[in-house]
Design an enzyme around this catalytic site. Structure first.
Site, PDB file in Angstrom:
ATOM      1  N   GLU A 132       0.807  -1.023   0.053  1.00  0.00           N
ATOM      2  CA  GLU A 132       0.016   0.003  -0.084  1.00  0.00           C
ATOM      3  C   GLU A 132       0.876   1.213   0.019  1.00  0.00           C
ATOM      4  O   GLU A 132       1.839   1.517   0.823  1.00  0.00           O
ATOM      5  CB  GLU A 132      -0.649  -0.093   1.265  1.00  0.00           C
ATOM      6  CG  GLU A 132      -2.023   0.919   1.135  1.00  0.00           C
ATOM      7  CD  GLU A 132      -3.038   0.752   2.347  1.00  0.00           C
ATOM      8  OE1 GLU A 132      -3.106  -0.539   2.867  1.00  0.00           O
ATOM      9  OE2 GLU A 132      -3.633   1.774   2.681  1.00  0.00           O
ATOM     10  N   GLY A 133       0.632   2.104  -1.009  1.00  0.00           N
ATOM     11  CA  GLY A 133       1.120   3.353  -0.814  1.00  0.00           C
ATOM     12  C   GLY A 133       0.207   4.740  -0.540  1.00  0.00           C
ATOM     13  O   GLY A 133      -0.609   4.404  -0.053  1.00  0.00           O
ATOM     14  N   ARG A 134       0.884   5.860  -0.893  1.00  0.00           N
ATOM     15  CA  ARG A 134       0.058   6.960  -0.590  1.00  0.00           C
ATOM     16  C   ARG A 134      -1.221   6.972  -1.268  1.00  0.00           C
ATOM     17  O   ARG A 134      -2.215   7.604  -0.936  1.00  0.00           O
ATOM     18  CB  ARG A 134       0.810   8.378  -0.841  1.00  0.00           C
ATOM     19  CG  ARG A 134       1.834   8.556   0.159  1.00  0.00           C
ATOM     20  CD  ARG A 134       2.944   9.791  -0.319  1.00  0.00           C
ATOM     21  NE  ARG A 134       3.568   9.468  -1.453  1.00  0.00           N
ATOM     22  CZ  ARG A 134       3.841  10.125  -2.333  1.00  0.00           C
ATOM     23  NH1 ARG A 134       3.703  11.417  -2.450  1.00  0.00           N
ATOM     24  NH2 ARG A 134       4.605   9.679  -3.127  1.00  0.00           N
ATOM     25  N   ASP A 192       9.232  12.040  -6.791  1.00  0.00           N
ATOM     26  CA  ASP A 192       9.292  11.106  -5.668  1.00  0.00           C
ATOM     27  C   ASP A 192      10.349  10.001  -6.001  1.00  0.00           C
ATOM     28  O   ASP A 192       9.816   8.607  -5.928  1.00  0.00           O
ATOM     29  CB  ASP A 192       7.912  10.442  -5.407  1.00  0.00           C
ATOM     30  CG  ASP A 192       7.576   9.826  -4.198  1.00  0.00           C
ATOM     31  OD1 ASP A 192       8.470  10.055  -3.211  1.00  0.00           O
ATOM     32  OD2 ASP A 192       6.618   8.909  -3.977  1.00  0.00           O
TER      33      ASP A 192
HETATM   34  N1  LIG Z   1       4.485  -3.132 -10.846  1.00  0.00           N
HETATM   35  C1  LIG Z   1       4.699  -3.672  -9.540  1.00  0.00           C
HETATM   36  N2  LIG Z   1       5.286  -4.988  -9.482  1.00  0.00           N
HETATM   37  C2  LIG Z   1       5.425  -5.499  -8.112  1.00  0.00           C
HETATM   38  N3  LIG Z   1       5.180  -4.830  -7.018  1.00  0.00           N
HETATM   39  C3  LIG Z   1       4.811  -3.792  -7.261  1.00  0.00           C
HETATM   40  C4  LIG Z   1       4.450  -3.070  -8.522  1.00  0.00           C
HETATM   41  N4  LIG Z   1       3.886  -1.443  -8.228  1.00  0.00           N
HETATM   42  C5  LIG Z   1       4.082  -1.654  -6.767  1.00  0.00           C
HETATM   43  N5  LIG Z   1       4.423  -2.732  -6.210  1.00  0.00           N
HETATM   44  C6  LIG Z   1       4.407  -2.725  -4.795  1.00  0.00           C
HETATM   45  O1  LIG Z   1       3.360  -2.550  -4.096  1.00  0.00           O
HETATM   46  C7  LIG Z   1       3.587  -1.879  -2.853  1.00  0.00           C
HETATM   47  C8  LIG Z   1       2.955  -0.388  -3.076  1.00  0.00           C
HETATM   48  O2  LIG Z   1       3.385   0.364  -4.012  1.00  0.00           O
HETATM   49  P1  LIG Z   1       3.093   1.871  -4.326  1.00  0.00           P
HETATM   50  O3  LIG Z   1       3.904   2.395  -5.425  1.00  0.00           O
HETATM   51  O4  LIG Z   1       1.517   1.929  -3.988  1.00  0.00           O
HETATM   52  O5  LIG Z   1       3.722   2.473  -2.962  1.00  0.00           O
HETATM   53  P2  LIG Z   1       5.116   3.073  -2.724  1.00  0.00           P
HETATM   54  O6  LIG Z   1       5.929   3.219  -3.760  1.00  0.00           O
HETATM   55  O7  LIG Z   1       5.725   2.053  -1.688  1.00  0.00           O
HETATM   56  O8  LIG Z   1       4.814   4.386  -1.537  1.00  0.00           O
HETATM   57  P3  LIG Z   1       4.386   5.814  -2.217  1.00  0.00           P
HETATM   58  O9  LIG Z   1       3.113   5.479  -2.894  1.00  0.00           O
HETATM   59  O10 LIG Z   1       4.220   6.464  -0.881  1.00  0.00           O
HETATM   60  O11 LIG Z   1       5.390   6.332  -2.923  1.00  0.00           O
HETATM   61  C9  LIG Z   1       5.323  -1.845  -2.938  1.00  0.00           C
HETATM   62  O12 LIG Z   1       5.593  -2.766  -2.167  1.00  0.00           O
HETATM   63  C10 LIG Z   1       5.809  -2.038  -4.355  1.00  0.00           C
HETATM   64  O13 LIG Z   1       6.972  -2.677  -4.143  1.00  0.00           O
END
Ligand SMILES: Nc1ncnc2c1ncn2[C@@H]1O[C@H](COP(=O)(O)OP(=O)(O)OP(=O)(O)O)[C@@H](O)[C@H]1O
Length: 363
Positions: free
Chosen positions: A47-49, A165
């Site tokens: 989960e991200g922002r 970011d």
């Molecule tokens: N294309 C992908 N393949 C595999 N894992 C992914 C992919 N995109 C995102 N993830 C995983 O999903 C999780 C959430 O990703 P997300 O980009 O939403 O948040 P983040 O980058 O961790 O935080 P933020 O949004 O605050 O930058 C992370 O653990 C990321 O490694």
């Protein structure tokens, strides 16, 4: 809305794209429900922002990562589609571009190719860190290819894009452990209420440049600063901000710079890597990282210059770089005092990667 359903294989202007290039398309909510087992908790990658990310598999067997955006339902479908399409047109082998989107009812989803080796964070500090799959060669390659990807966004993409970011959790690794920079251009896509949340999250982001923290604005020079921190994290295996006692935290530049004054590069390099050769090679990455992470934005190199510095193998270049006043001990000269901002002590938070939630998800 059917706006772009017929766009597969074509750009917004209707011109045919390269046949080999994977094209973006519109996904139906039904298709994404089927692919992710109805966004089942077991499919959740993290989960991200901006929302949660789920692993999924399409009918043709291909694996996808679906980002289900929160707080975007008030974004008009058409505006959302136009912005996504702009992002989807940005193509570089080290950028993870949007493969498609879904905008139905209140739902706004982005679809990406699934990256089986997850993010750089999981290799440096998370579930893959014990295996130490990232040797010297891989780290050098990640440093160079990430720099190239960001330089592409800044100097070659149309329109030019500020990433906004840059950090280790936004560098994903494919099956060959090659880097794919993700999460670029979100500033444009965000609705106003999500912007406040993002600004809050960013204020505790240890990758963010001092001027971006102060102004809340993204910039190319801000990306360069963040990339500098990323290089130091990649070389040292340390977190960008660490707690050194119960009330105090220390930024990575604050730790690295005194060691550079004393030319103790061996102490900076990740102890999981070893040997003279390693130290010499990674020395350049440390120096470039510190050049990028200077407090004053105008003193930072551009991303193209960063690429140039990282790929240049000549010993003379490293010597030249090392002679920069930035790397002189301020105690031995009153002029040119520290150009790098030593982050202020922060007793409230460990401004890390915001990756705790991610590690909890993955471990
Ligand atoms: N294309 C992908 N393949 C595999 N894992 C992914 C992919 N995109 C995102 N993830 C995983 O999903 C999780 C959430 O990703 P997300 O980009 O939403 O948040 P983040 O980058 O961790 O935080 P933020 O949004 O605050 O930058 C992370 O653990 C990321 O490694």
């Amino acid at each position: 809305m059917q706006l772009f359903h017929s766009c597969c294989g074509k750009g917004f202007d209707g011109k045919k794209k390269e046949k080999t290039e994977p094209s973006w398309r519109v996904f139906s909510l039904k298709e994404l429900h089927a692919a992710t087992n109805s966004f089942n908790y077991d499919n959740k990658l993290g989960e991200g922002r901006f929302g949660s990310v789920y692993w999924g598999q399409l009918w043709d067997g291909s694996q996808i990562a679906v980002k289900r955006l929160k707080a975007w339902s008030n974004r008009e479908e058409i505006d959302f589609a136009v912005e996504v399409e702009i992002l989807a047109r940005i193509r570089h082998k080290n950028l993870l571009s949007v493969r498609g989107y879904c905008a139905e009812g209140q739902e706004r989803l982005l679809v990406y190719e699934y990256m089986p080796n997850l993010s750089l964070v999981s290799h440096l500090h998370g579930q893959h860190s014990a295996e130490c799959l990232l040797d010297l060669t891989k780290r050098m390659k990640i440093a160079i290819t990430c720099a190239q990807a960001i330089a592409y966004l800044h100097h070659h993409a149309t329109p030019h894009i500020v990433h906004g970011d840059v950090r280790a959790s936004n560098v994903l690794l494919d099956s060959e452990l090659e880097a794919r920079v993700t999460d670029f251009g979100y500033g444009k896509l965000m609705p106003d209420d999500a912007e406040d949340a993002a600004a809050k999250a960013k204020s505790i982001n240890a990758y963010l440049s001092p001027e971006c923290v102060a102004s809340g604005k993204e910039s190319e020079t801000g990306d360069v600063y963040s990339f500098g921190i990323l290089l130091l994290v990649l070389v040292s295996g340390k977190r960008p901000m660490e707690r050194i006692n119960p009330t105090t935290t220390r930024g990575i530049t604050e730790w690295v710079l005194p060691l550079v004054y004393e030319r103790k590069f061996g102490e900076i390099v990740d102890q999981r890597l070893s040997g003279e050769h390693v130290e010499e090679k990674l020395k350049k990455v440390v120096l470039v990282g510190l050049m990028c992470a200077q407090t004053e934005p105008e003193k930072r190199p551009t991303m193209s210059e960063v690429v140039e510095m990282l790929i240049n193998e000549s010993k003379e270049k490293i010597t030249e770089l090392e002679a920069n006043p930035l790397f002189k001990n301020p105690n031995s000269s009153s002029e040119n005092d520290r150009e790098l901002q030593v982050p202020e002590e922060n007793s409230d938070v460990i401004a890390e990667e915001n990756d705790d939630h991610q590690q909890q998800q993955q471990e």
